[in-house]
Design a protein around this motif. Structure first.
Motif, mmCIF file in Angstrom:
data_model
loop_
_atom_site.group_PDB
_atom_site.id
_atom_site.type_symbol
_atom_site.label_atom_id
_atom_site.label_comp_id
_atom_site.label_asym_id
_atom_site.label_seq_id
_atom_site.Cartn_x
_atom_site.Cartn_y
_atom_site.Cartn_z
ATOM 1 N N LEU A 20 -2.787 -4.288 6.308
ATOM 2 C CA LEU A 20 -3.498 -3.050 6.568
ATOM 3 C C LEU A 20 -2.725 -2.077 7.365
ATOM 4 O O LEU A 20 -2.111 -2.557 8.337
ATOM 5 C CB LEU A 20 -4.707 -3.370 7.233
ATOM 6 C CG LEU A 20 -5.856 -2.384 7.628
ATOM 7 C CD1 LEU A 20 -7.437 -3.048 7.371
ATOM 8 C CD2 LEU A 20 -5.545 -1.899 8.871
ATOM 9 N N TYR A 58 -9.765 6.044 9.439
ATOM 10 C CA TYR A 58 -9.456 5.028 8.277
ATOM 11 C C TYR A 58 -10.911 4.211 8.074
ATOM 12 O O TYR A 58 -11.409 3.831 9.201
ATOM 13 C CB TYR A 58 -8.483 4.038 8.701
ATOM 14 C CG TYR A 58 -8.120 2.947 7.705
ATOM 15 C CD1 TYR A 58 -6.675 2.980 6.989
ATOM 16 C CD2 TYR A 58 -8.729 1.982 7.630
ATOM 17 C CE1 TYR A 58 -6.472 2.014 6.071
ATOM 18 C CE2 TYR A 58 -8.625 1.010 6.542
ATOM 19 C CZ TYR A 58 -7.351 1.031 5.784
ATOM 20 O OH TYR A 58 -7.066 -0.007 5.001
ATOM 21 N N LEU A 108 -12.806 1.157 6.608
ATOM 22 C CA LEU A 108 -12.668 -0.188 6.205
ATOM 23 C C LEU A 108 -13.939 -0.613 5.657
ATOM 24 O O LEU A 108 -14.940 -0.636 6.321
ATOM 25 C CB LEU A 108 -12.385 -0.994 7.310
ATOM 26 C CG LEU A 108 -12.067 -2.456 6.990
ATOM 27 C CD1 LEU A 108 -11.049 -2.742 5.986
ATOM 28 C CD2 LEU A 108 -11.752 -3.467 8.254
ATOM 29 N N TRP A 162 -8.396 8.105 4.988
ATOM 30 C CA TRP A 162 -7.917 7.084 4.162
ATOM 31 C C TRP A 162 -9.247 5.907 4.127
ATOM 32 O O TRP A 162 -9.968 6.025 4.999
ATOM 33 C CB TRP A 162 -6.865 6.189 4.897
ATOM 34 C CG TRP A 162 -5.455 6.926 4.709
ATOM 35 C CD1 TRP A 162 -5.059 8.082 5.294
ATOM 36 C CD2 TRP A 162 -4.548 6.470 4.032
ATOM 37 N NE1 TRP A 162 -4.013 8.357 4.953
ATOM 38 C CE2 TRP A 162 -3.307 7.393 4.084
ATOM 39 C CE3 TRP A 162 -4.151 5.326 3.022
ATOM 40 C CZ2 TRP A 162 -2.186 7.370 3.308
ATOM 41 C CZ3 TRP A 162 -2.959 5.313 2.558
ATOM 42 C CH2 TRP A 162 -2.157 6.313 2.476
ATOM 43 N N GLY A 222 -9.727 1.796 3.130
ATOM 44 C CA GLY A 222 -9.224 0.357 2.652
ATOM 45 C C GLY A 222 -10.542 -0.426 2.265
ATOM 46 O O GLY A 222 -11.546 -0.455 2.827
ATOM 47 N N ILE A 249 -7.023 -6.945 1.291
ATOM 48 C CA ILE A 249 -7.166 -5.163 0.959
ATOM 49 C C ILE A 249 -6.836 -5.104 -0.575
ATOM 50 O O ILE A 249 -5.792 -5.508 -0.872
ATOM 51 C CB ILE A 249 -6.466 -4.644 1.757
ATOM 52 C CG1 ILE A 249 -6.782 -4.685 3.402
ATOM 53 C CG2 ILE A 249 -6.500 -2.951 1.600
ATOM 54 C CD1 ILE A 249 -8.183 -4.017 3.845
ATOM 55 N N GLU A 302 -5.996 0.336 -0.814
ATOM 56 C CA GLU A 302 -5.891 1.379 0.326
ATOM 57 C C GLU A 302 -5.265 2.726 -0.027
ATOM 58 O O GLU A 302 -3.814 2.523 -0.240
ATOM 59 C CB GLU A 302 -4.882 0.488 1.544
ATOM 60 C CG GLU A 302 -4.783 1.149 2.727
ATOM 61 C CD GLU A 302 -3.727 0.264 3.612
ATOM 62 O OE1 GLU A 302 -4.409 0.014 4.648
ATOM 63 O OE2 GLU A 302 -2.712 0.187 3.425
ATOM 64 N N LYS A 303 -5.760 3.680 -0.009
ATOM 65 C CA LYS A 303 -5.453 4.953 -0.197
ATOM 66 C C LYS A 303 -6.251 5.949 0.489
ATOM 67 O O LYS A 303 -6.965 5.889 1.130
ATOM 68 C CB LYS A 303 -5.728 5.245 -1.650
ATOM 69 C CG LYS A 303 -4.795 4.194 -2.686
ATOM 70 C CD LYS A 303 -5.492 4.649 -4.119
ATOM 71 C CE LYS A 303 -4.629 3.639 -5.179
ATOM 72 N NZ LYS A 303 -5.173 4.056 -6.709
#
Length: 299
Positions: A22, A30, A32, A196, A198, A205, A208-209
């Protein structure tokens, strides 16, 4: 800023994290996301330095986190069960934070007092869940961390306060390159703020973009023909779902949206529409491809 590299973790015989990777870039938000039991909280506890990885490494700003006091002072975590001393008042907790975090800014604490409008002389044990969450955010933002980890951060807040808090976090990201890792089940909320995303599944993961790339990689198409085209449509690469209402087919296809659209247009349909999916819908179909049964959830 945050780098998790090939981290593995077992609880007894159960492998929670499976060589997970990650990367959270400095000055970004980010998101998650993942189903219950996917390993989100375990990842967060490793980044906090609470858990020691069995293998692999976790660094924040290039420094290992575990048993690294200076690095931990740069990180603040607000979880759904935020820790506090029950007999303490807000003011006493502020002093506690000031003693722990060298970057704590008293001037900012005073400014944020006007936004959160909570009596700083009141004991936390006498507050509602929403008020405690506000105090946690108030103190954490006053500590001026380099990394802010938010686990279900807005749970218990009313809509007005949710908006206020998001604005404060976004302002810190823009003004001083605060790095934010946020985990929440409210994907529509994450969609509006995350740079972003994830997606974690069974300790790994799987995506992840940048958020726009995640959403752009899966689209919904509605197409209609005079004749039956079901066999052709089922042969399309990247097809995740197909359904039919009357003469209109609804397709969920993973791939470059312009390429898919042009391929469908070349078949001379009576009707052709491309509809962008929400982050929540993309999440459902990404997991659907891994064996989850989400048929007919999206209409």
């Amino acid at each position: 800023m945050i780098k998790v590299s090939h981290v593995t973790k077992h609880f007894d015989d159960f492998e929670v994290l499976k060589s997970i990777n990650l990367h959270v870039r400095k000055g970004t938000i980010y998101g998650l996301i993942g189903p219950n039991g996917a390993g989100k909280t375990t990842v967060i506890n490793h980044i906090n330095g609470v858990l020691k990885p069995e293998s692999g490494s976790i660094t924040v700003g290039g420094e290992e986190v575990y048993e690294n006091e200076k690095t931990k002072q740069k990180i603040l975590n607000i979880s759904d069960d935020w820790f506090y001393f029950s007999t303490y008042t807000v003011k006493q907790m502020a002093q506690f934070y000031k003693d722990i975090y060298p970057s704590f800014c008293t001037e900012r604490y005073e400014k944020l007092k006007e936004i959160f409008a909570i009596d700083e002389k009141k004991q936390l044990r006498k507050m509602s869940k929403g008020q405690k969450k506000q105090v946690a955010l108030w103190l954490s933002l006053s500590a001026m961390p380099e990394v802010l980890i938010l686990d279900e951060p807005l749970d218990g807040l009313d809509p007005v306060m949710r908006k206020q808090v998001l604005n404060l976090v976004i302002a810190d990201v823009a003004d001083r390159e605060l790095t934010v890792l946020v985990s929440s089940h409210n994907l529509r909320e994450l969609e509006d703020i995350c740079d972003w995303v994830g997606i974690i599944h069974e300790g790994r993961i799987i995506v992840e973009k940048p958020t726009d790339d995640v959403k752009g990689g899966v689209c919904k198409y509605q197409v209609s023909y005079r004749e039956d085209m079901e066999q052709f449509l089922k042969s399309l690469g990247g097809l995740l779902s197909i359904s039919k209402t009357g003469s209109v087919y609804s397709l969920i296809i993973k791939g470059d949206s312009d390429t898919v659209y042009n391929k469908l247009r070349s078949t001379s349909p009576l009707l052709l529409d491309k509809i962008a999916l929400t982050l929540e819908e993309v999440f459902i179909y990404e997991l659907g491809g891994l064996g989850y049964d989400f048929k007919n959830i999206i209409f």
